[in-house]
Write a protein that holds these residues in place. Structure first.
Motif, PDB file in Angstrom:
ATOM      1  N   ARG A   1      -1.688  30.959 -21.163  1.00 53.69           N
ATOM      2  CA  ARG A   1      -1.209  29.746 -20.478  1.00 53.69           C
ATOM      3  C   ARG A   1      -0.206  29.055 -21.415  1.00 53.69           C
ATOM      4  O   ARG A   1      -0.582  28.193 -22.209  1.00 53.69           O
ATOM      5  N   PRO A   2       1.078  29.437 -21.364  1.00 49.67           N
ATOM      6  CA  PRO A   2       2.035  28.969 -22.368  1.00 49.67           C
ATOM      7  C   PRO A   2       2.571  27.552 -22.177  1.00 49.67           C
ATOM      8  O   PRO A   2       3.096  26.982 -23.122  1.00 49.67           O
ATOM      9  N   PHE A   3       2.421  26.970 -20.986  1.00 49.80           N
ATOM     10  CA  PHE A   3       3.088  25.688 -20.723  1.00 49.80           C
ATOM     11  C   PHE A   3       2.130  24.508 -20.914  1.00 49.80           C
ATOM     12  O   PHE A   3       1.900  23.712 -20.002  1.00 49.80           O
ATOM     13  N   LEU A   4       1.583  24.406 -22.099  1.00 50.72           N
ATOM     14  CA  LEU A   4       0.637  23.341 -22.417  1.00 50.72           C
ATOM     15  C   LEU A   4       1.383  22.080 -22.836  1.00 50.72           C
ATOM     16  O   LEU A   4       2.269  22.114 -23.692  1.00 50.72           O
ATOM     17  N   SER A   5       1.015  20.959 -22.251  1.00 50.65           N
ATOM     18  CA  SER A   5       1.664  19.686 -22.570  1.00 50.65           C
ATOM     19  C   SER A   5       0.769  18.831 -23.463  1.00 50.65           C
ATOM     20  O   SER A   5      -0.452  18.974 -23.469  1.00 50.65           O
ATOM     21  N   GLY A   6       1.398  17.924 -24.180  1.00 53.03           N
ATOM     22  CA  GLY A   6       0.647  16.989 -25.006  1.00 53.03           C
ATOM     23  C   GLY A   6      -0.239  16.085 -24.183  1.00 53.03           C
ATOM     24  O   GLY A   6      -1.306  15.644 -24.649  1.00 53.03           O
ATOM     25  N   ALA A   7       0.166  15.794 -22.944  1.00 49.36           N
ATOM     26  CA  ALA A   7      -0.630  14.914 -22.085  1.00 49.36           C
ATOM     27  C   ALA A   7      -1.987  15.529 -21.758  1.00 49.36           C
ATOM     28  O   ALA A   7      -3.011  14.841 -21.753  1.00 49.36           O
ATOM     29  N   VAL A   8      -2.028  16.836 -21.498  1.00 48.43           N
ATOM     30  CA  VAL A   8      -3.302  17.501 -21.211  1.00 48.43           C
ATOM     31  C   VAL A   8      -4.200  17.477 -22.444  1.00 48.43           C
ATOM     32  O   VAL A   8      -5.408  17.230 -22.352  1.00 48.43           O
ATOM     33  N   ILE A   9      -3.613  17.740 -23.605  1.00 51.21           N
ATOM     34  CA  ILE A   9      -4.393  17.699 -24.854  1.00 51.21           C
ATOM     35  C   ILE A   9      -5.002  16.316 -25.046  1.00 51.21           C
ATOM     36  O   ILE A   9      -6.196  16.178 -25.370  1.00 51.21           O
ATOM     37  N   ALA A  10      -4.208  15.282 -24.828  1.00 53.82           N
ATOM     38  CA  ALA A  10      -4.697  13.916 -25.013  1.00 53.82           C
ATOM     39  C   ALA A  10      -5.834  13.604 -24.050  1.00 53.82           C
ATOM     40  O   ALA A  10      -6.842  12.976 -24.438  1.00 53.82           O
ATOM     41  N   ARG A  11      -5.731  14.024 -22.800  1.00 56.90           N
ATOM     42  CA  ARG A  11      -6.798  13.761 -21.829  1.00 56.90           C
ATOM     43  C   ARG A  11      -8.091  14.459 -22.233  1.00 56.90           C
ATOM     44  O   ARG A  11      -9.188  13.904 -22.080  1.00 56.90           O
ATOM     45  N   CYS A  12      -7.980  15.691 -22.737  1.00 58.82           N
ATOM     46  CA  CYS A  12      -9.169  16.429 -23.169  1.00 58.82           C
ATOM     47  C   CYS A  12      -9.861  15.740 -24.342  1.00 58.82           C
ATOM     48  O   CYS A  12     -11.088  15.570 -24.360  1.00 58.82           O
ATOM     49  N   VAL A  13      -9.082  15.350 -25.339  1.00 58.10           N
ATOM     50  CA  VAL A  13      -9.652  14.717 -26.535  1.00 58.10           C
ATOM     51  C   VAL A  13     -10.266  13.366 -26.177  1.00 58.10           C
ATOM     52  O   VAL A  13     -11.372  13.027 -26.631  1.00 58.10           O
TER      53      VAL A  13
END
Length: 299
Positions: A23-35
């Protein structure tokens, strides 16, 4: 994953994200929501609601519908605290394979929260997925132009656009004097801001004396590829009274398409005279112009 956890170390509450490289199109917004979700749960799972109707099938025949309201498409990265995930793996049966880390933590009694995923986090699984991924990559379009001139001298053939054409003269130059390839090389170098052909292959360097000009063009193509770019199309114009280019034009296009590794319909080769005017009209030399369009990753 367990080997990674063992090597990671750090405090027990350290956030750990496990991501599927498919899944190459990872955004910083998704990372922030997970954390951020780890403040409210033992784990976080990005997911999207199922939008399509679902059917059960037996032997290729519809055998019923599936209620989709409570179904989600799981994505990655999945986030956990270090100790939570390490302990959950420690309790997982060694003879079973886990679907993902969320399943491991759930089985250990953990609470995994769903956060908003991203449609661009598509998983590249089938060949057609890669075509879709290419379309999603932000790109910028660059255009470069090139111009080259060589004088005529005694000879029996001339190199033009990668082809050797029988002729009663030849073009004089340090290399094989292929003005078409030289102009095209400069056009590609110009599109990516890499100077000109003389910067990369100085005429004062004896290594390039008599060198085939496709070597120069391949070098320019390699520079584009190294930057994650691709050549969209090229257009070459040869300006001369002789030789007649039309009988050789298709073979020139095929040769350029092969060197550039682009479709034939993305390659144009044209020729024109200067109506007897100037050095080309007087038969003193040949000129070539070229334009190249290059796509590069944005940013």
């Amino acid at each position: 994953v367990q080997a990674g956890l063992a090597a990671l170390g750090g405090p027990d509450d350290r956030p750990v994200l496990v991501h599927d490289a498919a899944r190459p199109f990872l955004s910083g917004a998704v990372i922030a929501r997970c954390v951020d979700a780890l403040d409210q749960a033992d784990g976080a799972l990005p997911a999207l609601p199922v939008a399509d109707s679902l059917r059960r099938a037996a032997d290729g025949v519809v055998a019923g519908s599936v209620e989709r309201e409570a179904l989600w498409r799981a994505q990655t990265p999945q986030a956990f605290r270090l100790k939570t995930l390490t302990d959950a793996y420690g309790a997982w049966p060694s003879d079973e394979a886990a679907t993902d880390e969320a399943a491991v933590v759930e089985r250990a009694g953990g609470r995994v929260k769903i956060v908003e995923g991203d449609a661009r986090l598509m998983k590249l699984t089938y060949p057609e997925d890669f075509a879709m991924a290419e379309a999603l990559i932000p790109r910028t379009v660059r255009i470069g132009q090139g111009y080259d001139v060589h004088r005529w001298g005694p000879g029996e053939s001339v190199w033009l656009c990668g082809l050797e054409i029988p002729h009663d003269q030849t073009l004089i130059g340090h290399s094989d004097a292929d003005a078409g390839l030289h102009a095209l090389t400069d056009a590609i170098l110009g599109a990516i801001g890499e100077g000109d052909i003389g910067d990369h292959f100085p005429p004062t360097d004896d290594r390039w004396k008599g060198a085939p000009s496709d070597l120069f063009l391949k070098h320019a193509v390699g520079l584009v590829t190294a930057r994650g770019g691709r050549i969209s199309n090229v257009d070459v114009t040869l300006i001369c009274e002789r030789p007649k280019v039309k009988p050789h034009r298709q073979a020139m296009r095929e040769r350029l398409a092969d060197i550039l590794d682009i479709p034939l319909d993305a390659v144009s080769v044209k020729a024109t005279t200067s109506e007897g005017l100037g050095f080309t009209g007087r038969g003193e030399g040949l000129a070539a112009q070229a334009v190249a369009t290059v796509e590069l990753p944005a940013g």
